[in-house]
Design a protein around this motif. Structure first.
Motif, PDB file in Angstrom:
ATOM      1  N   ALA A  42       0.822  -1.206   0.000  1.00 35.54           N
ATOM      2  CA  ALA A  42       0.000   0.000   0.000  1.00 35.54           C
ATOM      3  C   ALA A  42       0.855   1.255   0.000  1.00 35.54           C
ATOM      4  O   ALA A  42       0.445   2.292  -0.524  1.00 35.54           O
ATOM      5  N   ASN A  43       2.040   1.192   0.563  1.00 37.80           N
ATOM      6  CA  ASN A  43       2.912   2.357   0.629  1.00 37.80           C
ATOM      7  C   ASN A  43       3.895   2.424  -0.525  1.00 37.80           C
ATOM      8  O   ASN A  43       4.808   3.236  -0.507  1.00 37.80           O
ATOM      9  N   SER A  44       3.728   1.583  -1.528  1.00 35.09           N
ATOM     10  CA  SER A  44       4.648   1.590  -2.650  1.00 35.09           C
ATOM     11  C   SER A  44       4.341   2.774  -3.560  1.00 35.09           C
ATOM     12  O   SER A  44       3.316   3.436  -3.429  1.00 35.09           O
ATOM     13  N   LYS A  45       5.226   3.032  -4.505  1.00 33.90           N
ATOM     14  CA  LYS A  45       5.039   4.175  -5.395  1.00 33.90           C
ATOM     15  C   LYS A  45       4.083   3.853  -6.542  1.00 33.90           C
ATOM     16  O   LYS A  45       3.780   4.715  -7.346  1.00 33.90           O
ATOM     17  N   TYR A  46       3.622   2.635  -6.642  1.00 32.06           N
ATOM     18  CA  TYR A  46       2.728   2.249  -7.721  1.00 32.06           C
ATOM     19  C   TYR A  46       1.274   2.420  -7.311  1.00 32.06           C
ATOM     20  O   TYR A  46       0.902   2.241  -6.166  1.00 32.06           O
ATOM     21  N   TYR A  47       0.434   2.731  -8.276  1.00 32.66           N
ATOM     22  CA  TYR A  47      -0.989   2.916  -8.055  1.00 32.66           C
ATOM     23  C   TYR A  47      -1.631   1.561  -7.790  1.00 32.66           C
ATOM     24  O   TYR A  47      -1.411   0.613  -8.528  1.00 32.66           O
ATOM     25  N   LYS A  48      -2.416   1.493  -6.719  1.00 29.13           N
ATOM     26  CA  LYS A  48      -3.061   0.242  -6.338  1.00 29.13           C
ATOM     27  C   LYS A  48      -4.519   0.269  -6.796  1.00 29.13           C
ATOM     28  O   LYS A  48      -5.256   1.192  -6.481  1.00 29.13           O
ATOM     29  N   GLY A  49      -4.932  -0.723  -7.539  1.00 25.50           N
ATOM     30  CA  GLY A  49      -6.335  -0.808  -7.935  1.00 25.50           C
ATOM     31  C   GLY A  49      -6.504  -0.812  -9.439  1.00 25.50           C
ATOM     32  O   GLY A  49      -5.567  -0.635 -10.198  1.00 25.50           O
ATOM     33  N   GLY A  50      -7.739  -0.980  -9.866  1.00 30.05           N
ATOM     34  CA  GLY A  50      -8.056  -1.029 -11.284  1.00 30.05           C
ATOM     35  C   GLY A  50      -8.446   0.337 -11.805  1.00 30.05           C
ATOM     36  O   GLY A  50      -8.160   1.368 -11.202  1.00 30.05           O
ATOM     37  N   PHE A  51      -9.140   0.325 -12.941  1.00 34.86           N
ATOM     38  CA  PHE A  51      -9.573   1.565 -13.560  1.00 34.86           C
ATOM     39  C   PHE A  51     -10.893   2.026 -12.964  1.00 34.86           C
ATOM     40  O   PHE A  51     -11.714   1.226 -12.531  1.00 34.86           O
ATOM     41  N   ASP A  52     -11.107   3.346 -12.963  1.00 36.86           N
ATOM     42  CA  ASP A  52     -12.379   3.903 -12.522  1.00 36.86           C
ATOM     43  C   ASP A  52     -13.439   3.643 -13.584  1.00 36.86           C
ATOM     44  O   ASP A  52     -13.118   3.405 -14.762  1.00 36.86           O
ATOM     45  N   ALA A  53     -14.712   3.717 -13.182  1.00 35.53           N
ATOM     46  CA  ALA A  53     -15.806   3.474 -14.129  1.00 35.53           C
ATOM     47  C   ALA A  53     -15.813   4.529 -15.230  1.00 35.53           C
ATOM     48  O   ALA A  53     -16.066   4.214 -16.399  1.00 35.53           O
ATOM     49  N   LYS A  54     -15.526   5.776 -14.881  1.00 33.04           N
ATOM     50  CA  LYS A  54     -15.487   6.863 -15.856  1.00 33.04           C
ATOM     51  C   LYS A  54     -14.130   7.551 -15.754  1.00 33.04           C
ATOM     52  O   LYS A  54     -13.634   7.807 -14.663  1.00 33.04           O
ATOM     53  N   MET A  55     -13.533   7.860 -16.903  1.00 29.30           N
ATOM     54  CA  MET A  55     -12.209   8.490 -16.930  1.00 29.30           C
ATOM     55  C   MET A  55     -12.272   9.862 -16.266  1.00 29.30           C
ATOM     56  O   MET A  55     -13.198  10.630 -16.489  1.00 29.30           O
ATOM     57  N   ASN A  56     -11.286  10.162 -15.423  1.00 30.78           N
ATOM     58  CA  ASN A  56     -11.166  11.475 -14.813  1.00 30.78           C
ATOM     59  C   ASN A  56      -9.728  11.962 -14.978  1.00 30.78           C
ATOM     60  O   ASN A  56      -8.862  11.228 -15.437  1.00 30.78           O
ATOM     61  N   ARG A  57      -9.491  13.219 -14.612  1.00 28.77           N
ATOM     62  CA  ARG A  57      -8.170  13.825 -14.823  1.00 28.77           C
ATOM     63  C   ARG A  57      -7.073  13.071 -14.064  1.00 28.77           C
ATOM     64  O   ARG A  57      -5.997  12.835 -14.583  1.00 28.77           O
ATOM     65  N   ARG A  58      -7.351  12.669 -12.838  1.00 29.46           N
ATOM     66  CA  ARG A  58      -6.364  11.953 -12.018  1.00 29.46           C
ATOM     67  C   ARG A  58      -5.980  10.623 -12.658  1.00 29.46           C
ATOM     68  O   ARG A  58      -4.802  10.293 -12.778  1.00 29.46           O
ATOM     69  N   GLU A  59      -6.989   9.867 -13.075  1.00 25.54           N
ATOM     70  CA  GLU A  59      -6.702   8.566 -13.675  1.00 25.54           C
ATOM     71  C   GLU A  59      -5.985   8.714 -15.014  1.00 25.54           C
ATOM     72  O   GLU A  59      -5.038   7.977 -15.308  1.00 25.54           O
TER      73      GLU A  59
END
Length: 119
Positions: free
Chosen positions: A49-66
């Motif tokens: 959880a504290n690694s530099k990589y993003y944890k998780g899948g894609f959001d349902a709708k694209m946003n600026r952060r993703e």
């Protein structure tokens, strides 16, 4: 002919002694390997959880952060940076080069989103 038999016998005896030595050393090798395995660093959920990589899948709708995470840029990047980042990411993940078509579609979607919503 008898010299060949003697050499063959000596060769077999040497192989036998080498095999006996290896078998006798196996417990020590096994013990050393087990100790090395015990001393390996542990990876638990907290370190992931504290690694530099993003944890998780894609959001349902694209946003600026993703979109910024996919392209590896800041959310406030300009169109030139978006285009350059898109080229780099797509070059590695293009389906014609063994990449995933799904990931390529998400990369394209991220580029389109960032171009539409950037300055």
């Amino acid at each position: 002919m008898s010299a060949g038999l003697i050499v063959t016998g000596l060769g077999l005896a040497a192989v036998g002694f080498a095999g006996r030595y290896i078998v006798r050393q196996m417990p020590q090798v096994t013990r050393t390997v087990n100790e090395a395995i015990k001393n390996l660093p542990k990876f638990d959920a907290d370190s992931v959880a504290n690694s530099k990589y993003y944890k998780g899948g894609f959001d349902a709708k694209m946003n600026r952060r993703e979109a910024a995470l996919i392209l590896g840029i800041s959310p406030s990047a300009n169109k030139t940076k978006v285009k350059d980042a898109f080229k780099k990411v797509m070059a590695v993940n293009h389906p014609d080069r063994g990449g995933s078509p799904y990931l390529a579609s998400k990369i394209n979607e991220a580029k389109d989103f960032m171009e539409k919503h950037s300055n």
